[in-house]
Design a protein around this motif. Structure first.
Motif, PDB file in Angstrom:
ATOM      1  N   UNK A 144     -21.178 -21.138 -70.239  1.00  0.00           N
ATOM      2  CA  UNK A 144     -20.587 -19.969 -69.586  1.00  0.00           C
ATOM      3  C   UNK A 144     -19.180 -20.298 -69.125  1.00  0.00           C
ATOM      4  N   UNK A 145     -18.308 -19.300 -69.183  1.00  0.00           N
ATOM      5  CA  UNK A 145     -16.955 -19.437 -68.665  1.00  0.00           C
ATOM      6  C   UNK A 145     -16.453 -18.065 -68.240  1.00  0.00           C
ATOM      7  N   UNK A 167     -11.604 -11.353 -65.290  1.00  0.00           N
ATOM      8  CA  UNK A 167     -11.543 -10.121 -66.083  1.00  0.00           C
ATOM      9  C   UNK A 167     -12.692 -10.016 -67.080  1.00  0.00           C
ATOM     10  N   UNK A 168     -13.115 -11.142 -67.620  1.00  0.00           N
ATOM     11  CA  UNK A 168     -14.182 -11.165 -68.614  1.00  0.00           C
ATOM     12  C   UNK A 168     -15.088 -12.363 -68.354  1.00  0.00           C
ATOM     13  N   UNK A 169     -16.328 -12.225 -68.769  1.00  0.00           N
ATOM     14  CA  UNK A 169     -17.305 -13.305 -68.701  1.00  0.00           C
ATOM     15  C   UNK A 169     -17.723 -13.657 -70.124  1.00  0.00           C
ATOM     16  N   UNK A 227     -16.494 -24.337 -77.966  1.00  0.00           N
ATOM     17  CA  UNK A 227     -16.022 -22.958 -77.902  1.00  0.00           C
ATOM     18  C   UNK A 227     -15.334 -22.689 -76.569  1.00  0.00           C
ATOM     19  N   UNK A 228     -15.967 -23.108 -75.472  1.00  0.00           N
ATOM     20  CA  UNK A 228     -15.347 -22.924 -74.156  1.00  0.00           C
ATOM     21  C   UNK A 228     -14.009 -23.668 -74.088  1.00  0.00           C
ATOM     22  N   UNK A 286      -9.254 -19.445 -69.672  1.00  0.00           N
ATOM     23  CA  UNK A 286     -10.360 -19.607 -68.722  1.00  0.00           C
ATOM     24  C   UNK A 286      -9.827 -19.801 -67.306  1.00  0.00           C
ATOM     25  N   UNK A 287     -10.563 -19.307 -66.330  1.00  0.00           N
ATOM     26  CA  UNK A 287     -10.189 -19.520 -64.927  1.00  0.00           C
ATOM     27  C   UNK A 287     -10.642 -20.875 -64.420  1.00  0.00           C
TER      28      UNK A 287
END
Length: 459
Positions: free
Chosen positions: A330-331, A384-386, A408-409, A416-417
């Motif tokens: 997750x990111x 803004x997005x998950x 991928x992350x 990414x934050x």
């Protein structure tokens, strides 16, 4: 702790707590197996709690004997549990009481969202649920809760009114904005760091229908659909919620034939009335017009979009019901430029050889980004997005799932934050805490945990 050496200690647990207790090798012990069967859950003992008093007794017992305590309802967000830990199963705490006048629900720690959805729907009300109705209410709300209406109604845990909490020290507390406000702040977003929630009370919403569902496109159209979704989603009003997922669903019972054994792209869409939570009817024609750019991107192979009762909200994401071994990553993204979409397509699109079953982007923001009435430990409202990845840990791809997700992350690092939501990509790794909370929030949470769990019982 060695089980054979401490059987007497665990037999004492049976004497101490009135709830049923199971030890390894006993028939009901395997009820502790979580929904995510890839996570090793082999505790020293399993306690089938039926009350907050049971939980408090287990806490005090564990503290006196150097054991730890973990809690589980459905096990969707399971983390590993070893033989130094007593696992409390909360499935026996499954009560659900709807107050129509106050528009609230009070539910036990073992309740799932489906129970609340069904009970509330008969009164024309809707809970601030997640996308998977089979998930436990308490675990979802203590992690914050990013539901299919998050842009419209905000973070699900912002709707919590009161919590019954058993601390690591064995105290049973009613926690509200006025009673133990520091714990009310921390338990909404802090997961199980501060104790075991045995019941929770939250607002119900005056939303009885939505316009939406999912449209599925052939994988060969992935680039066209993802780029169209990126441009389109950036300008959507808060009454609209959407996500997009590259899927490779196996040919299993329950998977529609057009989606099985191939790459597809799912666009999920939920629109509600302009006066959401005040009983407004959805304007289906306006919602359909808003969706037109996605319909123009490619031809769907399956389409479930229409007007549906809120009770059908689970059909939008159609998350799997049966237990399975999954690996997740997750990111959070601050932005989604075209280059980021290209990076996702390169890693998970047609011809990539991706081992992931699902790679999903959710549009967030909207009501989530605004300060709530009562602040909480949940961070990252500015994302803004998950991005989420889900892979089935089964041959022949099991070993490839986690490295591929990490790559991928990493490929999206520029956007990414660095943050992560507590309910996603569960683990007990120290870096998960540092990604889930900013430094000040984590420091405050850990200080509260030390005060209310002095023996460090909570796993």
């Amino acid at each position: 702790m060695t089980m054979t050496r401490d059987v007497d200690t665990l037999d004492e647990l049976r004497d101490a707590v009135p709830a049923p207790v199971a030890l390894p090798g006993e028939r009901v012990y395997d009820r502790a197996t979580p929904w995510n069967v890839a996570v090793p859950v082999r505790p020293a003992a399993v306690v089938f709690a039926t009350s907050a008093a049971d939980v408090a007794t287990v806490m005090r017992f564990a503290a006196a004997r150097g054991l730890r305590v973990a809690v589980q309802a459905t096990g969707h967000g399971a983390t590993a549990v070893g033989d130094d830990t007593v696992l409390i199963l909360t499935k026996g705490l499954s009560g659900c009481v709807i107050d129509v006048v106050e528009r609230t629900a009070r539910v036990g720690a073992g309740a799932t969202w489906q129970q609340v959805i069904d009970a509330a729907a008969s009164q024309g009300l809707a809970p601030p649920c997640g996308s998977a109705p089979g998930v436990g209410v308490v675990g979802y709300l203590t992690g914050g809760g990013i539901g299919p209406l998050v842009r419209t109604v905000g973070l699900s845990s912002d709707h919590v009114r009161a919590v019954e909490l058993v601390t690591g020290g064995g105290e049973v507390l009613r926690v509200t904005p006025d009673e133990h406000p520091e714990l009310f702040w921390g338990v909404r977003g802090g997961k199980s760091l501060l104790g075991v929630v045995t019941s929770i009370e939250f607002d119900l919403l005056l939303i009885d229908e939505f316009y939406g569902g999912a449209m599925y496109f052939d994988g060969v159209d992935a680039a066209a659909v993802l780029h169209a979704w990126r441009s389109w989603s950036a300008a959507l009003p808060e009454t609209v919620n959407t996500s997009i997922a590259i899927q490779q669903l196996p040919p299993l019972p329950g998977v529609p034939a057009p989606l099985a054994g191939r790459m597809t792209v799912a666009v999920r869409y939920v629109a509600v009335g302009q006066a959401a939570n005040r009983g407004a009817r959805v304007d289906a024609e306006a919602a359909e017009r808003l969706l037109a750019p996605i319909r123009a991107a490619a031809t769907p192979i399956l389409d479930s979009v229409g007007v549906h009762p809120h009770a059908a909200i689970g059909m939008v994401h159609a998350d799997p019901v049966d237990p399975m071994p999954v690996g997740e990553d997750h990111a959070l993204l601050a932005d989604l430029p075209a280059e980021a979409v290209d990076a996702i397509l390169a890693a998970a699109g047609p011809g990539s050889g991706s081992p992931q079953t699902i790679v999903e982007l959710r549009l967030i923001g909207g009501a989530l980004a605004r300060d709530p009435r009562h602040r909480s430990a949940f961070c990252h409202r500015n994302a803004a997005y998950s991005l989420s990845t889900i892979g089935v840990l089964a041959p022949p791809v099991a070993e490839a799932v986690s490295p591929h997700a990490a790559a991928l992350v990493s490929a999206l690092g520029s956007w990414c934050t660095g943050g992560q939501m507590p309910n996603f990509a569960q683990s007990r790794a120290p870096e998960r805490l540092s990604r889930s909370y900013d430094q000040d929030t984590l420091h405050r949470l850990l200080a509260l945990a030390a005060r209310h769990d002095p023996a460090g019982v909570l796993a």
